[in-house]
Design a protein around this motif. Structure first.
Motif, mmCIF file in Angstrom:
data_model
loop_
_atom_site.group_PDB
_atom_site.id
_atom_site.type_symbol
_atom_site.label_atom_id
_atom_site.label_comp_id
_atom_site.label_asym_id
_atom_site.label_seq_id
_atom_site.Cartn_x
_atom_site.Cartn_y
_atom_site.Cartn_z
ATOM 1 N N VAL A 177 1.253 -12.416 1.957
ATOM 2 C CA VAL A 177 0.945 -12.068 0.786
ATOM 3 C C VAL A 177 -0.009 -10.656 0.739
ATOM 4 O O VAL A 177 0.425 -9.781 0.043
ATOM 5 C CB VAL A 177 0.302 -13.352 -0.125
ATOM 6 C CG1 VAL A 177 -0.128 -12.833 -1.350
ATOM 7 C CG2 VAL A 177 1.324 -14.349 -0.239
ATOM 8 N N TRP A 236 1.545 -7.632 2.367
ATOM 9 C CA TRP A 236 2.534 -6.920 1.206
ATOM 10 C C TRP A 236 1.569 -6.304 0.080
ATOM 11 O O TRP A 236 2.109 -4.962 -0.236
ATOM 12 C CB TRP A 236 3.474 -7.779 0.392
ATOM 13 C CG TRP A 236 4.245 -7.575 -0.348
ATOM 14 C CD1 TRP A 236 4.523 -7.873 -1.557
ATOM 15 C CD2 TRP A 236 5.523 -6.590 0.009
ATOM 16 N NE1 TRP A 236 5.676 -7.231 -2.164
ATOM 17 C CE2 TRP A 236 6.245 -6.280 -1.231
ATOM 18 C CE3 TRP A 236 5.646 -6.091 1.014
ATOM 19 C CZ2 TRP A 236 7.337 -5.463 -1.456
ATOM 20 C CZ3 TRP A 236 7.128 -5.158 0.916
ATOM 21 C CH2 TRP A 236 7.541 -5.027 -0.293
ATOM 22 N N LEU A 279 0.305 -2.889 1.576
ATOM 23 C CA LEU A 279 1.456 -2.014 1.751
ATOM 24 C C LEU A 279 1.614 -1.455 0.441
ATOM 25 O O LEU A 279 1.756 -0.060 0.370
ATOM 26 C CB LEU A 279 2.616 -2.594 2.289
ATOM 27 C CG LEU A 279 2.706 -2.810 3.891
ATOM 28 C CD1 LEU A 279 3.936 -3.695 4.041
ATOM 29 C CD2 LEU A 279 2.552 -1.856 4.730
ATOM 30 N N GLY A 280 1.672 -2.124 -0.541
ATOM 31 C CA GLY A 280 1.954 -1.477 -1.947
ATOM 32 C C GLY A 280 0.834 -0.888 -2.358
ATOM 33 O O GLY A 280 0.931 0.134 -3.267
ATOM 34 N N VAL A 291 8.637 -16.423 -4.909
ATOM 35 C CA VAL A 291 8.098 -16.018 -3.642
ATOM 36 C C VAL A 291 9.236 -15.997 -2.431
ATOM 37 O O VAL A 291 9.815 -17.183 -2.305
ATOM 38 C CB VAL A 291 6.820 -16.929 -3.101
ATOM 39 C CG1 VAL A 291 6.475 -16.456 -1.843
ATOM 40 C CG2 VAL A 291 5.785 -16.825 -4.142
ATOM 41 N N PRO A 292 9.522 -14.873 -1.732
ATOM 42 C CA PRO A 292 10.715 -15.033 -0.856
ATOM 43 C C PRO A 292 10.363 -16.078 0.551
ATOM 44 O O PRO A 292 9.046 -16.226 0.951
ATOM 45 C CB PRO A 292 10.885 -13.696 -0.259
ATOM 46 C CG PRO A 292 9.586 -12.931 -0.854
ATOM 47 C CD PRO A 292 8.957 -13.907 -1.652
ATOM 48 N N TYR A 316 10.203 -12.229 3.683
ATOM 49 C CA TYR A 316 9.149 -11.638 3.510
ATOM 50 C C TYR A 316 8.723 -10.676 4.751
ATOM 51 O O TYR A 316 8.211 -9.579 4.493
ATOM 52 C CB TYR A 316 8.163 -12.756 3.498
ATOM 53 C CG TYR A 316 6.810 -12.568 2.316
ATOM 54 C CD1 TYR A 316 6.383 -11.220 2.105
ATOM 55 C CD2 TYR A 316 6.721 -13.578 1.379
ATOM 56 C CE1 TYR A 316 5.471 -11.243 0.957
ATOM 57 C CE2 TYR A 316 5.674 -13.578 0.458
ATOM 58 C CZ TYR A 316 5.352 -12.400 0.360
ATOM 59 O OH TYR A 316 4.284 -12.256 -0.555
ATOM 60 N N MET A 343 10.714 -7.402 4.525
ATOM 61 C CA MET A 343 9.943 -6.671 3.624
ATOM 62 C C MET A 343 8.814 -6.013 4.071
ATOM 63 O O MET A 343 8.708 -4.739 3.968
ATOM 64 C CB MET A 343 9.505 -7.333 2.216
ATOM 65 C CG MET A 343 10.586 -7.945 1.207
ATOM 66 S SD MET A 343 10.092 -9.225 0.189
ATOM 67 C CE MET A 343 8.597 -8.690 -0.469
#
Lengths: 167, 104
Positions: free
Chosen positions: A25, A28, A31-32, A108-109, A114, A117
């Protein structure tokens, strides 16, 4: 520091389902926001990147004082799941299903997706050399996206200036 | 909150530079913000993402990256290639929306 991009490194040392998600979480989110991400998997944390284990991570109710009966939809307030019940066959599978269902409902994957991703988003992933030797593993045991097996010293070199989070 | 003129259009932005009123947004504003964010040209693929965000946005917040990939059919790799170095923030800024509120 001004021209250097922010870099966060996660050391993932746990293989339980609930302990798999924090790095995913936060990684990710990083990275965003344009932050470089490195994930280092060591000891039980290697279950997250093992082909044969990543889809079978579990959460056990035994000795988990935060897991309460009320999470199963029974209005029992702070009453915990008695450890003696937790040891019954099927209780770990039951708790695991419960968590997987909740995650799915939230969109949520699963862990494998995840990690894909994160890898696609540019995160770098490595397995710990000493743990790999201890568990008799090789690079082909790991999912796609794992960049190799590195020593603790390599990890120190590649995370110079990074913020490090141990999970 | 402060006022800013982008591409000749007066708009309101918050402390982080995100527009606070999606109604003030125009395509020219998007092009100008994109330049500031290091994207000299917006291609059809960029617009596909921007249009998707604007049409599905609720309360002026940008959708999450996973919502964008699921909704547009773009892969994660493609999305990160279109908006490198922080697509979550970049897409929101260019689309004149606030930061996404979800975690995935």
């Amino acid at each position: 520091m001004t021209n250097e991009n922010r870099h966060i490194a996660f050391i993932c040392s746990k293989g339980n389902l609930d302990m798999a998600y924090p790095a995913l979480v936060m990684g990710w989110a990083a990275l965003g926001n344009g932050i470089d991400v490195t994930l280092f998997f060591t000891f039980w944390g290697m279950d997250l990147i093992r082909k044969t284990r990543v889809d079978h991570l579990e959460i056990a109710p035994v000795a988990n004082t935060s897991m309460k009966m009320s999470m199963m939809g029974i209005d029992t307030g702070n009453l915990g799941i008695p450890n003696v019940m937790g040891v019954l066959p099927g209780m770990t599978a039951f708790a695991t299903n419960l968590m997987n269902d909740k995650m799915k409902k939230l969109g949520v994957p699963p862990v494998r997706e995840y990690l894909q991703m994160l890898s696609d988003g540019g995160a770098k992933m490595f397995a710990c050399k000493m743990s790999v030797d201890m568990f008799d593993l090789k690079e082909s045991d790991f999912i796609e996206g794992v960049g190799g097996i590195v020593t603790a010293g390599d990890f120190m070199d590649m995370t110079e200036g990074a913020q490090i989070i141990f999970i | 909150m402060s006022n800013k003129v982008i591409a000749g259009v007066p708009v309101q932005v918050n402390a982080e530079g995100f527009m606070t009123n999606p109604a003030e947004w125009t395509k020219d504003v998007a092009i100008e913000i994109a330049r500031e964010e290091g994207l000299p040209e917006l291609t059809d693929a960029h617009w596909k993402v921007i249009d998707f965000c604007r049409s599905t946005s609720e309360d002026g917040k940008s959708p999450t990256l996973r919502t964008i990939t699921n909704g547009t059919g773009l892969t994660t790799k493609e999305l990160f290639a279109l908006f490198p170095k922080g697509p979550a923030k970049k897409v929101a800024k260019i689309a004149g929306l606030g930061k996404p509120e979800g975690c995935v």
